[in-house]
Write an enzyme that holds these catalytic residues in place. Structure first.
Site, short mmCIF file in Angstrom:
data_model
loop_
_atom_site.label_atom_id
_atom_site.label_comp_id
_atom_site.label_asym_id
_atom_site.label_seq_id
_atom_site.Cartn_x
_atom_site.Cartn_y
_atom_site.Cartn_z
N LYS A 1 0.84 -1.21 0.00
CA LYS A 1 0.00 0.00 0.00
C LYS A 1 0.88 1.26 0.00
O LYS A 1 0.68 2.17 -0.80
CB LYS A 1 -0.93 0.02 1.23
CG LYS A 1 -1.83 -1.20 1.35
CD LYS A 1 -2.73 -1.13 2.58
CE LYS A 1 -2.01 -1.18 3.91
NZ LYS A 1 -1.29 -2.45 4.19
N ARG B 1 -9.75 0.56 9.00
CA ARG B 1 -9.19 -0.74 9.37
C ARG B 1 -10.26 -1.69 9.89
O ARG B 1 -9.99 -2.84 10.17
CB ARG B 1 -8.23 -0.55 10.53
CG ARG B 1 -6.78 -0.28 10.27
CD ARG B 1 -6.11 -1.20 9.34
NE ARG B 1 -4.82 -1.61 9.82
CZ ARG B 1 -3.69 -0.99 9.56
NH1 ARG B 1 -3.66 0.09 8.82
NH2 ARG B 1 -2.56 -1.47 10.03
N ARG C 1 11.78 -5.51 4.94
CA ARG C 1 11.58 -4.07 4.70
C ARG C 1 12.59 -3.22 5.48
O ARG C 1 12.84 -3.46 6.67
CB ARG C 1 10.17 -3.65 5.11
CG ARG C 1 9.98 -2.13 5.06
CD ARG C 1 8.56 -1.70 5.17
NE ARG C 1 7.86 -2.31 6.29
CZ ARG C 1 6.54 -2.32 6.41
NH1 ARG C 1 5.78 -1.79 5.48
NH2 ARG C 1 5.98 -2.89 7.45
N ARG D 1 11.29 -1.31 10.98
CA ARG D 1 10.17 -0.93 11.85
C ARG D 1 10.08 -1.86 13.06
O ARG D 1 10.29 -3.06 12.95
CB ARG D 1 8.85 -1.00 11.05
CG ARG D 1 8.41 0.37 10.57
CD ARG D 1 7.30 0.32 9.57
NE ARG D 1 6.10 -0.40 10.01
CZ ARG D 1 4.97 -0.45 9.30
NH1 ARG D 1 4.90 0.18 8.13
NH2 ARG D 1 3.93 -1.11 9.73
N ARG E 1 -0.30 -9.05 13.38
CA ARG E 1 -0.86 -8.06 12.45
C ARG E 1 -1.66 -8.75 11.35
O ARG E 1 -2.71 -8.27 10.94
CB ARG E 1 0.26 -7.21 11.85
CG ARG E 1 0.82 -6.20 12.83
CD ARG E 1 2.18 -5.67 12.39
NE ARG E 1 2.17 -5.05 11.10
CZ ARG E 1 3.25 -4.92 10.33
NH1 ARG E 1 4.43 -5.40 10.73
NH2 ARG E 1 3.16 -4.33 9.17
P1 AP5 Z 1 4.85 -1.62 1.93
O1 AP5 Z 1 4.53 -0.79 0.74
O2 AP5 Z 1 5.54 -0.98 3.07
O3 AP5 Z 1 3.54 -2.40 2.42
P2 AP5 Z 1 2.25 -1.87 3.19
O4 AP5 Z 1 1.07 -2.51 2.53
O5 AP5 Z 1 2.27 -0.39 3.28
O6 AP5 Z 1 2.48 -2.58 4.57
P3 AP5 Z 1 2.45 -2.01 6.08
O7 AP5 Z 1 3.26 -2.94 6.91
O8 AP5 Z 1 2.80 -0.56 6.11
O9 AP5 Z 1 0.94 -2.18 6.39
P4 AP5 Z 1 0.28 -2.19 7.78
O10 AP5 Z 1 -1.13 -2.07 7.37
O11 AP5 Z 1 0.63 -3.33 8.63
O12 AP5 Z 1 0.98 -0.96 8.53
P5 AP5 Z 1 0.47 0.49 8.98
O13 AP5 Z 1 1.63 1.38 8.96
O14 AP5 Z 1 -0.75 0.87 8.25
O15 AP5 Z 1 5.73 -2.86 1.41
C1 AP5 Z 1 6.26 -3.80 2.33
C2 AP5 Z 1 7.62 -4.29 1.84
O16 AP5 Z 1 7.44 -5.03 0.61
C3 AP5 Z 1 8.64 -3.18 1.52
O17 AP5 Z 1 9.92 -3.61 1.87
C4 AP5 Z 1 8.54 -3.02 0.00
O18 AP5 Z 1 9.75 -2.57 -0.56
C5 AP5 Z 1 8.21 -4.46 -0.42
N1 AP5 Z 1 7.42 -4.53 -1.65
C6 AP5 Z 1 6.39 -3.72 -2.02
N2 AP5 Z 1 5.89 -4.10 -3.21
C7 AP5 Z 1 6.63 -5.20 -3.59
C8 AP5 Z 1 6.60 -6.05 -4.72
N3 AP5 Z 1 5.73 -5.86 -5.72
N4 AP5 Z 1 7.49 -7.08 -4.78
C9 AP5 Z 1 8.39 -7.27 -3.78
N5 AP5 Z 1 8.46 -6.49 -2.69
C10 AP5 Z 1 7.59 -5.46 -2.59
O19 AP5 Z 1 0.02 0.22 10.50
C11 AP5 Z 1 0.96 -0.06 11.51
C12 AP5 Z 1 0.27 -0.08 12.87
O20 AP5 Z 1 -0.29 1.23 13.16
C13 AP5 Z 1 -0.94 -1.03 12.99
O21 AP5 Z 1 -0.54 -2.34 13.33
C14 AP5 Z 1 -1.76 -0.34 14.09
O22 AP5 Z 1 -1.22 -0.61 15.35
C15 AP5 Z 1 -1.56 1.14 13.79
N6 AP5 Z 1 -2.60 1.66 12.88
C16 AP5 Z 1 -2.40 2.18 11.63
N7 AP5 Z 1 -3.55 2.55 11.08
C17 AP5 Z 1 -4.53 2.27 11.97
C18 AP5 Z 1 -5.94 2.40 11.97
N8 AP5 Z 1 -6.60 2.91 10.92
N9 AP5 Z 1 -6.63 1.98 13.07
C19 AP5 Z 1 -5.99 1.49 14.14
N10 AP5 Z 1 -4.66 1.31 14.21
C20 AP5 Z 1 -3.93 1.69 13.13
MG MG Z 2 2.46 1.02 4.88
#
Ligand code: AP5
Ligand code: MG
Length: 219
Positions: free
Chosen positions: A13, A88, A127, A160, A171
């Protein structure tokens, strides 16, 4: 373009959102990034959020909804936005609908980036992110030229806190339980689109652009 990006942790994402910002000139609103900044800055919000994030649990809805409300009210969102990591769960999605109706800027598309569960662990454990410019790398798939150093700005790369195997498992479970049901939520509203999230970052980006450009034409 008013867009929600749906997808499991590691689906890409954030990676795709960064490319969409450049193409469409609209801001990315990542609740994860906002919360991580608050944790790094040691604000009261960050202190509250940290324990949930370290366990891979969702931060309470009231906290996150407040953040998004404030951000969507800013001027740069008037021409569109990319929501990444929000909503979420169903309660957040319902609050978002209410808010967007009030602001008169309803969603155009909810885009689900679909990646098989088996691929996600390697994406997440591999990552690395630049502390300075937030550029993302992956030690398995897209490593930096020099270990631990950002190609773009020379900044330090970090892992991270929630990208540890045990936290990642939680997660992924939280995603299945709370977030995956949003796929049906948006399907019922008629705005769900899905994209195959396997392949190179560029291939996936092209697929996404095709979907979004098609959706824009039909408006
Ligand atoms: P990346 O693009 O970073 O993936 P992502 O989908 O953004 O994954 P996240 O881990 O950021 O999602 P998340 O939903 O767990 O985290 P968030 O920050 O929202 O890509 C991942 C890796 O893959 C990278 O190394 C990239 O280079 C690689 N990659 C990408 N595309 C590729 C491809 N095609 N081929 C190979 N490799 C590839 O949330 C974190 C925490 O915050 C949550 O657990 C929660 O505690 C809190 N939080 C956030 N939002 C909320 C909410 N709305 N409500 C409540 N708590 C929340
Ligand atoms: Mg992300």
């Amino acid at each position: 373009m008013r867009l929600v990006l749906l997808g499991a942790p590691g689906a890409g994402k954030g990676t795709q959102a960064k490319k969409l910002i450049e193409k469409y000139g609209i801001p990315q609103i990542s609740t994860g990034d906002i919360l991580r900044k608050a944790v790094a800055d040691g604000t009261p919000l960050g202190r509250e959020a940290k324990s949930y994030m370290d366990r891979g649990e969702l931060v309470p809805d009231s906290v996150v909804i407040g953040l998004v409300k404030e951000r969507l009210g800013q001027d740069d969102c008037k021409k569109g936005y990319i929501l990444d990591g929000f909503p979420r769960n169903t309660a957040q999605a319902e609050e978002l609908d209410k808010l967007l109706n009030e602001l008169n800027m309803p969603l155009d598309v909810a885009l689900s980036v679909d990646v098989p569960f088996d691929d996600l662990m390697k994406r997440l454990t591999g990552r690395r992110t630049c502390r300075n410019c937030q550029q993302m790398y992956n030690i398995y798939f897209s490593p930096p030229k020099k270990d631990g150093v950002c190609d773009k700005c020379g900044g330090e790369l970090y892992q991270r806190d929630d990208d540890k195997e045990e936290t990642i498992r939680n997660r992924l479970e939280v995603y299945q339980r709370s977030t995956a049901p949003l796929i049906d939520y948006y399907k019922a509203k008629g705005i769900l689109r899905s994209v195959d999230g396997r392949g190179s970052i560029e291939e996936i980006f092209n697929r996404i652009c095709e979907i979004l450009d098609g959706a824009a034409k039909n408006q």
